[in-house]
Design an enzyme around this catalytic site. Structure first.
Site, short mmCIF file in Angstrom:
data_model
loop_
_atom_site.label_atom_id
_atom_site.label_comp_id
_atom_site.label_asym_id
_atom_site.label_seq_id
_atom_site.Cartn_x
_atom_site.Cartn_y
_atom_site.Cartn_z
N ASP A 1 0.82 -1.21 0.00
CA ASP A 1 0.00 0.00 0.00
C ASP A 1 0.85 1.26 0.00
O ASP A 1 2.04 1.23 0.29
CB ASP A 1 -0.92 0.01 1.24
CG ASP A 1 -0.20 -0.43 2.51
OD1 ASP A 1 1.03 -0.33 2.57
OD2 ASP A 1 -0.88 -0.89 3.44
N ASN B 1 -6.10 -2.29 14.95
CA ASN B 1 -7.52 -2.64 14.79
C ASN B 1 -7.71 -3.90 13.94
O ASN B 1 -8.81 -4.18 13.46
CB ASN B 1 -8.28 -1.47 14.15
CG ASN B 1 -7.71 -1.11 12.78
OD1 ASN B 1 -6.79 -1.75 12.30
ND2 ASN B 1 -8.28 -0.09 12.15
N HIS C 1 -6.23 -4.52 11.01
CA HIS C 1 -6.11 -4.36 9.55
C HIS C 1 -4.87 -5.10 9.03
O HIS C 1 -3.90 -5.28 9.75
CB HIS C 1 -6.15 -2.90 9.12
CG HIS C 1 -4.92 -2.08 9.38
ND1 HIS C 1 -4.98 -0.70 9.60
CD2 HIS C 1 -3.60 -2.39 9.45
CE1 HIS C 1 -3.76 -0.24 9.78
NE2 HIS C 1 -2.91 -1.23 9.71
N GLU D 1 -9.12 -1.96 6.32
CA GLU D 1 -9.61 -1.61 7.64
C GLU D 1 -10.84 -2.45 7.98
O GLU D 1 -11.43 -3.09 7.10
CB GLU D 1 -9.98 -0.12 7.67
CG GLU D 1 -8.83 0.82 7.29
CD GLU D 1 -7.80 0.99 8.42
OE1 GLU D 1 -7.70 0.11 9.30
OE2 GLU D 1 -7.09 2.01 8.39
C1 F6R Z 1 1.97 -1.13 6.01
C2 F6R Z 1 0.73 -1.85 6.27
C3 F6R Z 1 0.11 -1.90 7.62
C4 F6R Z 1 1.11 -2.10 8.75
C5 F6R Z 1 0.39 -2.06 10.09
C6 F6R Z 1 1.36 -2.16 11.25
O1 F6R Z 1 2.38 -1.31 4.68
O2 F6R Z 1 0.23 -2.39 5.37
O3 F6R Z 1 -0.86 -2.91 7.64
O4 F6R Z 1 1.77 -3.32 8.58
O5 F6R Z 1 -0.34 -0.87 10.22
O6 F6R Z 1 2.13 -0.99 11.29
P1 F6R Z 1 3.29 -0.82 12.38
O7 F6R Z 1 4.31 -1.84 12.09
O8 F6R Z 1 3.81 0.58 12.16
O9 F6R Z 1 2.65 -0.99 13.71
#
Ligand code: F6R
Length: 251
Positions: free
Chosen positions: A71, A140, A142, A147
Site C-alpha cells: 500500500d 484494529n 487491519h 480496515e
Molecule cells: C503497512 C501496512 C500496515 C502495517 C500495520 C502495522 O504497509 O500495510 O498494515 O503493517 O499498520 O504498522 P506498524 O508496524 O507501524 O505498527
C-alpha cells in the site's frame, strides 16, 4: 492446529524481527528471484535491517527479488518524504541494490487512482503472483490498509483509513503536518492469493488484534481473521503481542 500453519513466539520484538528475517532469507536463498509481498511500518524496520545485515555478511542476495508492496498513501509518491515508496527505497531497496524496476508499490499519485488498483493487480499477475507475502498487523486488525469492514473479496483499491490508523500513523509525520486519510491498498483477496503468508506482530498494543486474528471466527470486524482461510500462514509474535492468546497456542 490448522491456523496458523506455524506460530513462533519470541521473547522480544527484536528477536521476532530476526525470526521473520531468517524465514524470508531462507525463502530467498531457495528462490533468488522470489516474488515477495512487502509491508512498511515500524514493525518491519528491524526485519529489513536484519536482511541487509545478512546480505552484507554474504548470507543472502537480495538483488534478484521482485517486490510488491501492500500500500501507499493516496496523494503521496516517490517524490514525497512520507510516502511508503520513499520509506521502502530508504530502508531496503536502495541499500540492498535492488533495481527499481523490480520494486513495485501502488502509485498514490496515479493520475486516475480508481484505475491504479487494476494496473497493480495486473502487474502482480504478470510477475506470476506473489510467492511470499509479509504482513504487519494494525492495532484494529487491519492487514495492508484493509480496515475493519473490508470484504474478503476486496482487491487493490482506494480505501479510507480508520480514525485509529490515522492516529497511529501520525508519529511518522512532522508535527502539524496533515496525515493522509486515504490510501491505495492491496485487497484481502489479493493477499489471500499469495502462495505463503508471514505475519509479524510485536508489542502489547497488538495483543487484542492478535487474539481476534487467531481466535475469533473470520469477520469483517478483524480483517486479519480472514487469513484463517489460507492454508500456508506463519505467524511470528513477541511475548507482549501474544499476551492475550490462549495457553494452547502460546505455551
Ligand atoms: C503497512 C501496512 C500496515 C502495517 C500495520 C502495522 O504497509 O500495510 O498494515 O503493517 O499498520 O504498522 P506498524 O508496524 O507501524 O505498527
Amino acid at each position: 492446529m490448522t491456523f496458523p500453519h506455524t506460530l513462533r513466539i519470541a521473547e522480544t520484538a527484536a528477536e521476532a524481527g530476526e525470526m521473520a528475517a531468517a524465514m524470508l532469507a531462507e525463502a530467498i536463498a531457495a528462490r533468488p528471484s522470489i516474488v515477495l509481498g512487502l509491508a512498511t511500518g515500524g514493525t518491519m524496520r528491524g526485519v529489513y535491517a536484519s536482511l541487509l545485515a545478512r546480505q552484507t555478511r554474504g548470507e543472502v542476495d537480495l538483488t534478484q527479488i521482485c517486490a510488491f508492496n501492500l500500500d501507499d498513501y493516496l496523494g503521496l509518491g516517490i517524490e514525497d518524504e512520507q510516502s511508503y515508496a520513499t520509506e521502502m527505497r530508504r530502508v531496503l531497496f536502495a541499500p540492498a541494490g535492488i533495481d527499481p524496476r523490480r520494486c513495485h508499490i501502488p502509485n498514490g499519485r496515479a493520475a486516475d487512482p480508481a484505475k491504479e488498483g487494476d494496473r497493480y493487480e495486473a502487474a502482480i499477475r504478470d510477475a506470476g503472483g506473489i510467492d511470499l507475502q509479509l504482513l504487519g498487523l494494525g492495532v484494529n486488525g487491519h492487514i495492508g490498509f484493509n480496515e475493519p469492514g473490508s470484504l474478503p473479496q476486496s482487491r487493490t483499491r482506494v480505501v479510507d483509513l480508520a480514525p485509529q490508523t490515522i492516529v497511529h500513523n501520525r508519529k511518522h509525520f512532522p508535527p502539524g503536518a496533515d496525515v493522509p486519510t486515504r490510501a491505495i491498498s492491496m485487497g484481502i483477496a489479493t493477499i489471500l492469493e499469495a502462495r505463503r503468508i508471514l505475519v509479524l506482530a510485536t508489542g502489547a498494543v497488538k495483543a487484542d488484534a492478535v487474539s481476534a486474528m487467531l481466535e475469533r471466527p473470520p469477520s469483517t470486524d478483524c480483517p486479519a481473521s480472514f487469513l484463517s482461510r489460507h492454508g500456508q500462514v506463519s505467524v511470528v509474535l513477541d511475548r507482549a503481542a501474544a499476551a492475550r492468546i490462549g495457553p494452547v497456542r502460546a505455551p
